[in-house]
Design a protein around this motif. Structure first.
Motif, PDB file in Angstrom:
ATOM      1  N   SER A 167       0.876  -1.178   0.000  1.00 34.12           N
ATOM      2  CA  SER A 167       0.000   0.000   0.000  1.00 34.12           C
ATOM      3  C   SER A 167       0.910   1.223   0.000  1.00 34.12           C
ATOM      4  O   SER A 167       2.102   1.117   0.276  1.00 34.12           O
ATOM      5  CB  SER A 167      -0.919  -0.012   1.225  1.00 34.12           C
ATOM      6  OG  SER A 167      -0.168  -0.102   2.410  1.00 34.12           O
ATOM      7  N   GLY A 168       0.326   2.375  -0.324  1.00 40.89           N
ATOM      8  CA  GLY A 168       1.133   3.599  -0.329  1.00 40.89           C
ATOM      9  C   GLY A 168       1.686   3.913  -1.710  1.00 40.89           C
ATOM     10  O   GLY A 168       1.328   3.292  -2.709  1.00 40.89           O
ATOM     11  N   PHE A 194       0.778   4.726  15.904  1.00 42.19           N
ATOM     12  CA  PHE A 194       0.211   3.402  16.151  1.00 42.19           C
ATOM     13  C   PHE A 194      -1.190   3.182  15.592  1.00 42.19           C
ATOM     14  O   PHE A 194      -1.622   2.041  15.493  1.00 42.19           O
ATOM     15  CB  PHE A 194       0.217   3.099  17.658  1.00 42.19           C
ATOM     16  CG  PHE A 194       1.557   2.632  18.145  1.00 42.19           C
ATOM     17  CD1 PHE A 194       1.927   1.310  18.047  1.00 42.19           C
ATOM     18  CD2 PHE A 194       2.459   3.530  18.674  1.00 42.19           C
ATOM     19  CE1 PHE A 194       3.175   0.878  18.472  1.00 42.19           C
ATOM     20  CE2 PHE A 194       3.715   3.118  19.098  1.00 42.19           C
ATOM     21  CZ  PHE A 194       4.073   1.787  19.003  1.00 42.19           C
ATOM     22  N   LEU A 195      -1.878   4.266  15.237  1.00 40.70           N
ATOM     23  CA  LEU A 195      -3.246   4.096  14.743  1.00 40.70           C
ATOM     24  C   LEU A 195      -3.313   3.207  13.491  1.00 40.70           C
ATOM     25  O   LEU A 195      -4.131   2.277  13.447  1.00 40.70           O
ATOM     26  CB  LEU A 195      -3.872   5.474  14.458  1.00 40.70           C
ATOM     27  CG  LEU A 195      -5.360   5.594  14.779  1.00 40.70           C
ATOM     28  CD1 LEU A 195      -5.661   5.213  16.216  1.00 40.70           C
ATOM     29  CD2 LEU A 195      -5.851   6.999  14.509  1.00 40.70           C
ATOM     30  N   PRO A 196      -2.449   3.443  12.485  1.00 43.51           N
ATOM     31  CA  PRO A 196      -2.507   2.565  11.306  1.00 43.51           C
ATOM     32  C   PRO A 196      -2.194   1.115  11.677  1.00 43.51           C
ATOM     33  O   PRO A 196      -2.748   0.182  11.096  1.00 43.51           O
ATOM     34  CB  PRO A 196      -1.417   3.122  10.373  1.00 43.51           C
ATOM     35  CG  PRO A 196      -1.112   4.473  10.876  1.00 43.51           C
ATOM     36  CD  PRO A 196      -1.423   4.474  12.334  1.00 43.51           C
ATOM     37  N   GLU A 197      -1.319   0.928  12.649  1.00 42.54           N
ATOM     38  CA  GLU A 197      -0.919  -0.412  13.064  1.00 42.54           C
ATOM     39  C   GLU A 197      -2.093  -1.116  13.769  1.00 42.54           C
ATOM     40  O   GLU A 197      -2.401  -2.270  13.491  1.00 42.54           O
ATOM     41  CB  GLU A 197       0.278  -0.283  14.028  1.00 42.54           C
ATOM     42  CG  GLU A 197       0.930  -1.578  14.413  1.00 42.54           C
ATOM     43  CD  GLU A 197       1.743  -2.186  13.285  1.00 42.54           C
ATOM     44  OE1 GLU A 197       1.972  -1.502  12.269  1.00 42.54           O
ATOM     45  OE2 GLU A 197       2.109  -3.370  13.418  1.00 42.54           O
ATOM     46  N   MET A 198      -2.741  -0.377  14.684  1.00 45.54           N
ATOM     47  CA  MET A 198      -3.817  -0.990  15.476  1.00 45.54           C
ATOM     48  C   MET A 198      -5.057  -1.248  14.626  1.00 45.54           C
ATOM     49  O   MET A 198      -5.739  -2.251  14.802  1.00 45.54           O
ATOM     50  CB  MET A 198      -4.161  -0.077  16.659  1.00 45.54           C
ATOM     51  CG  MET A 198      -3.088  -0.079  17.735  1.00 45.54           C
ATOM     52  SD  MET A 198      -3.250   1.324  18.840  1.00 45.54           S
ATOM     53  CE  MET A 198      -4.800   0.970  19.598  1.00 45.54           C
ATOM     54  N   LEU A 199      -5.359  -0.330  13.725  1.00 45.20           N
ATOM     55  CA  LEU A 199      -6.573  -0.483  12.917  1.00 45.20           C
ATOM     56  C   LEU A 199      -6.284  -1.097  11.549  1.00 45.20           C
ATOM     57  O   LEU A 199      -7.184  -1.231  10.727  1.00 45.20           O
ATOM     58  CB  LEU A 199      -7.247   0.889  12.730  1.00 45.20           C
ATOM     59  CG  LEU A 199      -7.628   1.620  14.021  1.00 45.20           C
ATOM     60  CD1 LEU A 199      -8.273   2.963  13.710  1.00 45.20           C
ATOM     61  CD2 LEU A 199      -8.579   0.775  14.860  1.00 45.20           C
ATOM     62  N   ASN A 200      -5.012  -1.465  11.338  1.00 47.16           N
ATOM     63  CA  ASN A 200      -4.588  -2.058  10.064  1.00 47.16           C
ATOM     64  C   ASN A 200      -5.023  -1.210   8.867  1.00 47.16           C
ATOM     65  O   ASN A 200      -5.657  -1.697   7.930  1.00 47.16           O
ATOM     66  CB  ASN A 200      -5.137  -3.489   9.946  1.00 47.16           C
ATOM     67  CG  ASN A 200      -4.403  -4.273   8.887  1.00 47.16           C
ATOM     68  OD1 ASN A 200      -3.250  -3.956   8.560  1.00 47.16           O
ATOM     69  ND2 ASN A 200      -5.051  -5.276   8.321  1.00 47.16           N
ATOM     70  N   ASP A 217      -4.278   1.233   5.578  1.00 49.19           N
ATOM     71  CA  ASP A 217      -3.232   1.535   4.597  1.00 49.19           C
ATOM     72  C   ASP A 217      -3.014   3.052   4.586  1.00 49.19           C
ATOM     73  O   ASP A 217      -3.768   3.798   5.220  1.00 49.19           O
ATOM     74  CB  ASP A 217      -3.576   0.953   3.216  1.00 49.19           C
ATOM     75  CG  ASP A 217      -4.709   1.685   2.514  1.00 49.19           C
ATOM     76  OD1 ASP A 217      -4.894   2.884   2.777  1.00 49.19           O
ATOM     77  OD2 ASP A 217      -5.398   1.056   1.704  1.00 49.19           O
ATOM     78  N   PRO A 218      -1.965   3.534   3.923  1.00 48.87           N
ATOM     79  CA  PRO A 218      -1.640   4.962   4.005  1.00 48.87           C
ATOM     80  C   PRO A 218      -2.769   5.882   3.565  1.00 48.87           C
ATOM     81  O   PRO A 218      -2.943   6.959   4.134  1.00 48.87           O
ATOM     82  CB  PRO A 218      -0.423   5.098   3.079  1.00 48.87           C
ATOM     83  CG  PRO A 218       0.191   3.754   3.072  1.00 48.87           C
ATOM     84  CD  PRO A 218      -0.941   2.787   3.176  1.00 48.87           C
ATOM     85  N   VAL A 219      -3.539   5.455   2.569  1.00 46.85           N
ATOM     86  CA  VAL A 219      -4.631   6.318   2.098  1.00 46.85           C
ATOM     87  C   VAL A 219      -5.695   6.425   3.190  1.00 46.85           C
ATOM     88  O   VAL A 219      -6.159   7.521   3.541  1.00 46.85           O
ATOM     89  CB  VAL A 219      -5.230   5.757   0.788  1.00 46.85           C
ATOM     90  CG1 VAL A 219      -6.430   6.582   0.353  1.00 46.85           C
ATOM     91  CG2 VAL A 219      -4.174   5.746  -0.310  1.00 46.85           C
ATOM     92  N   GLU A 220      -6.062   5.269   3.750  1.00 49.40           N
ATOM     93  CA  GLU A 220      -7.071   5.281   4.826  1.00 49.40           C
ATOM     94  C   GLU A 220      -6.567   6.088   6.025  1.00 49.40           C
ATOM     95  O   GLU A 220      -7.327   6.814   6.659  1.00 49.40           O
ATOM     96  CB  GLU A 220      -7.386   3.847   5.265  1.00 49.40           C
ATOM     97  CG  GLU A 220      -8.086   3.023   4.193  1.00 49.40           C
ATOM     98  CD  GLU A 220      -8.040   1.525   4.469  1.00 49.40           C
ATOM     99  OE1 GLU A 220      -8.834   0.817   3.870  1.00 49.40           O
ATOM    100  OE2 GLU A 220      -7.180   1.080   5.274  1.00 49.40           O
ATOM    101  N   TYR A 257      -6.636  10.784   9.581  1.00 49.78           N
ATOM    102  CA  TYR A 257      -5.944  11.926  10.195  1.00 49.78           C
ATOM    103  C   TYR A 257      -6.661  13.228   9.843  1.00 49.78           C
ATOM    104  O   TYR A 257      -6.806  14.119  10.676  1.00 49.78           O
ATOM    105  CB  TYR A 257      -4.490  12.026   9.715  1.00 49.78           C
ATOM    106  CG  TYR A 257      -3.628  10.857  10.107  1.00 49.78           C
ATOM    107  CD1 TYR A 257      -3.857  10.141  11.275  1.00 49.78           C
ATOM    108  CD2 TYR A 257      -2.551  10.456   9.302  1.00 49.78           C
ATOM    109  CE1 TYR A 257      -3.068   9.068  11.622  1.00 49.78           C
ATOM    110  CE2 TYR A 257      -1.757   9.390   9.650  1.00 49.78           C
ATOM    111  CZ  TYR A 257      -2.016   8.690  10.805  1.00 49.78           C
ATOM    112  OH  TYR A 257      -1.231   7.630  11.137  1.00 49.78           O
ATOM    113  N   GLY A 258      -7.109  13.322   8.599  1.00 49.45           N
ATOM    114  CA  GLY A 258      -7.818  14.524   8.156  1.00 49.45           C
ATOM    115  C   GLY A 258      -9.084  14.727   8.969  1.00 49.45           C
ATOM    116  O   GLY A 258      -9.366  15.838   9.447  1.00 49.45           O
ATOM    117  N   ILE A 259      -9.837  13.618   9.153  1.00 49.23           N
ATOM    118  CA  ILE A 259     -11.081  13.702   9.936  1.00 49.23           C
ATOM    119  C   ILE A 259     -10.744  14.089  11.380  1.00 49.23           C
ATOM    120  O   ILE A 259     -11.400  14.950  11.973  1.00 49.23           O
ATOM    121  CB  ILE A 259     -11.839  12.351   9.881  1.00 49.23           C
ATOM    122  CG1 ILE A 259     -12.357  12.117   8.452  1.00 49.23           C
ATOM    123  CG2 ILE A 259     -12.992  12.322  10.883  1.00 49.23           C
ATOM    124  CD1 ILE A 259     -12.880  10.718   8.200  1.00 49.23           C
TER     125      ILE A 259
END
Lengths: 404, 339
Positions: A39-40, B275-281, B283-286, B291-293
């Motif tokens: 991804s990315g 850690f948020l992307p890690e914990m919620l799995n 991807d960078p777009v999500e 982060y924007g929200i």
């Protein structure tokens, strides 16, 4: 009470049996890891790594596994997405090396991630394959010698002078008859990032070695979408060929703008597969050459590659601009398995010695081997689309020596 | 009018130190090396965030080129190690001082403007440094970057494992928190806050606004330099991409989400974003969408950041539970008094 004892004994037996089975499973499995951008920003090339490595692992396991001494092992592949983020790539490598105790790691697609990952894999004696020609910066006979800091690191892409040399030769030889007059002047347009800078210095030398005048290298910032300032500059130099030398995705954005502006009588698109050219219904009123890293899936002239890509896509991998990058990894899983069998052990030093001494019959070459700096040599495929749409491809052997 | 809070200055430091004590105990729980590695990366960011918090939280100036100052520290460490064999512990103060010096050089012309003009200037500085590093030839390793070969020594022994380096980073996070607290509770901190609240009024009181703003930028550079040296010795390979526009935006995002005025803010922002992307799995777009929200929600609902909002919520809940009248305005910027 008796019933309780019996149940407890049964449960204990079950637990013991599961534990034995689990440990036997571990003992009969070789773990390998792949770290890549699934991804990315680098996903286009990144997703091809686990797909290529995964296909090789499946083939090896389906054929019975890896026979080391009198024992046969299955390979377990652990895939880790680096999210195109160096901190995640490092965390994934730490996990694979220290927690999962993998015997080998493949990746990543990004040169600076790979160099940082090697700082973890090499002290831990983990065999590390990466298809980054920029590894030439750290790989040399001293650094890969026993005790050297990169003894377990292998570059699964040819040295850049070889890739650039075979590409330049192939592009000019395919375009010349299509343009109808000798090609003398080339302008190179390149993305101004780490890979672009590194690759361009070699490609310009390769073009000059083929007798080309290269009046200017035009660098554009990564993520450029409006190429008109760079194309206008290129047009003012009256080139015979404009070489979009990196990267495939930007190249496909730039070409229509170049055709609109009529910048040159012919173009070269680095890293764009003719399969994509056909699938997207692209066309041009001038000849357009394309090169693949290392062999094209769209119109390959290589019989082995046709079989490989048929299996690769059948396994569910998407058809992409850089699907061929998977070949920089697929062959080396088989090569590594052969090396383990030859060494008769999983010991990393014995495995490296075997890899250094072996010749492997792969898809990209019938004779794959590593030189004294742990780098491979093989041909690159170059194709050209005529204005009518016909595509011809040819494998180009690399030059024996780097041009001065 | 100056309103004294009933809490002592130390009370604003204790929650941060308590959290850091808990974080220091994390290795005892046997986390995976992946988590430990991500925690080290987060800790390195938090050191830089404390500098950004002084700049943004206390002075009201937002820098969008802070990763570039981190890069100055990182490249100083790598070049000192390569050319002079100077190791980690000496590189730390040198990297920090050089980053502060660069901040001063950038600050002098940039701080002649204010508000969004300054944001644009710092953003441009970040991009410029990235271009300089990319085209710096062998000295900066060009776009390929530089390797760092020297090991970090820990009580005379190489700290090859992740755990010793984790403790080193936690120690620097603690030092940064204490340093921030000292700044916030000093007369200098009060001066910065006076500038933040009303520049013209501060100037009319005889405060040299320009000099203090440059000073705050220099102080933030000190933190960024330390963060850069820590990063270079952790990654062991640095390249210009790591210090370009996106990392700067991420740092600004972290400090805004966590909150720049409370000492817990940088810790919360650094940990959340790492850690948020890690914990919620994700991807960078999500992740970027999330982060924007988060950023929009924080700006609209919790203008002082997540932690300050959390404290406000807890305080309101406490009042409702005991049925007492609202207390006087308690500061949410880690100070013991407020204007």
């Amino acid at each position: 009470m008796r019933s309780l004892l019996l149940r407890s004994a049964s449960a204990a037996l079950c637990l013991a049996a599961s534990a034995y089975s689990a440990s036997a499973q571990d003992a009969d499995t070789i773990k390998i890891g792949v770290v890549a951008a699934e991804s990315g920003a680098f996903v286009s090339a990144g997703h091809t790594l686990p797909a290529g490595v995964g296909l090789a692992v499946k083939e090896i396991n389906d054929a019975g596994g890896v026979k080391i001494g009198d024992k046969t092992y299955k390979i377990e592949l652990l895939k880790r997405d680096d999210r195109t983020d160096i901190a995640t790539a490092i965390a994934a490598t730490q996990e694979l090396v220290r927690d999962d105790k993998v015997a080998a790691i493949f990746g990543s697609e990004s040169h600076d991630f790979t160099l940082a990952m090697a700082k973890i894999t090499q002290p831990a004696k983990v065999i590390h394959f990466a298809g980054n020609s920029t590894l030439a910066k750290v790989l040399n006979p001293q650094s890969v010698a026993p005790g050297g800091e990169d003894h377990y690191l292998f570059q699964s892409e040819p040295q850049e002078f070889q890739r650039s040399g075979s590409t330049a030769r192939g592009v000019l030889s395919l375009l010349t008859p299509l343009v109808g007059h000798p090609l003398k002047k080339s302008v190179v347009i390149v993305g101004n990032d780490a890979t672009g800078q590194f690759l361009t210095s070699y490609y310009v030398k390769a073009l000059k070695a083929e007798g080309q005048e290269v009046p200017e290298v035009i660098a554009y910032p990564p993520d450029t979408t409006d190429f008109s300032p760079f194309l206008t500059r290129a047009k003012s130099l009256n080139p015979d060929v404009v070489h979009f030398w990196y990267n495939g995705d930007s190249t496909l954005t730039a070409l229509p703008q170049a055709l609109e502006l009529g910048v040159a009588p012919s173009y070269f698109l680095f890293g764009v597969d003719p399969g994509i050219w056909k699938e997207r219904g692209l066309s041009a009123d001038v000849p357009v050459a394309m090169s693949c890293v290392p062999i094209c899936w769209g119109e390959s002239s290589n019989a082995n590659a046709k079989t490989y890509f048929s299996n690769y896509f059948a396994a569910g991998a998407p058809k992409g601009v850089t699907s061929s990058v998977s070949l920089l990894y697929y062959d080396y899983v088989h090569f590594l398995a052969d090396a383990w069998e030859k060494a008769g052990t999983l010991d990393p030093d014995a495995t490296v010695a075997a890899l250094e001494s072996m010749h492997h019959k792969g898809v990209v070459s019938d004779d794959l081997s590593f030189n004294a700096s742990h780098q491979v040599t093989h041909a690159t495929e170059v194709c050209a689309a005529a204005p009518g749409g016909a595509i011809t491809c040819a494998m180009q052997q690399p030059p024996a020596e780097a041009p001065n | 009018m100056i309103m004294k809070s009933s809490s002592s200055p130390l009370a604003s430091l204790l929650p941060a130190l308590a959290v850091l004590v808990v974080l220091a105990l994390v290795p005892a729980l046997g986390p995976s090396n992946r988590i430990l590695s991500l925690a080290i990366s987060a800790g390195i960011n938090i050191v830089a965030l404390y500098g950004l918090a002084v700049l943004f939280g206390q002075t009201g100036i937002l820098s969008m080129g802070h990763a570039a100052l981190v890069g100055v520290g990182a490249y100083t460490a790598a070049i000192l190690a390569r050319d002079l064999g100077i190791g980690f512990w000496v590189a730390l103060p040198l990297g920090s001082l050089l980053a502060a010096a660069v901040a001063a050089i950038v600050g002098v012309p940039s701080l002649r403007v204010s508000g969004h003009h300054f944001v644009i200037m710092t953003f441009a500085f970040g991009q410029l440094l990235s271009i300089v590093l990319t085209n710096g030839g062998a000295f900066t390793g060009a776009a390929t970057g530089l390797d760092l070969q020297l090991p970090v020594t820990w009580f005379g022994r190489p700290a090859g494992d992740l755990v010793p380096y984790y403790f080193i980073v936690i120690a620097f996070v603690a030092i940064s928190a204490v340093a921030s607290w000292l700044i916030i509770n000093s007369s200098y901190g009060r001066t910065l806050r006076a500038i933040r609240e009303n520049e013209k009024l501060a100037a009319s009181l005889g405060i040299n606004v320009g000099r203090h703003k440059i000073g705050a930028f220099v102080v933030s550079g000190l933190f960024a330099g330390v963060s850069g040296v820590l990063l270079a010795y952790f990654f062991r390979h640095i390249s210009p991409n790591q210090f370009s526009a996106f990392p700067s935006i991420y740092l600004a995002l972290m400090v805004m989400i966590g909150g720049a005025r409370l000492l817990l803010g940088p810790i919360a922002g650094g940990i959340l974003v790492s850690f948020l992307p890690e914990m919620l799995n994700l991807d960078p777009v999500e992740s970027r969408i999330l982060y924007g929200i988060c950023l929009i929600a924080v700006i609209l609902l919790l203008p002082n950041g997540l932690i300050a909002g959390l404290f406000d919520g807890l305080r309101a809940l406490g009042r409702r539970l005991v049925g007492s009248a609202p207390r006087p305005n308690v500061p949410t910027d880690g100070t013991s008094e407020t204007a």
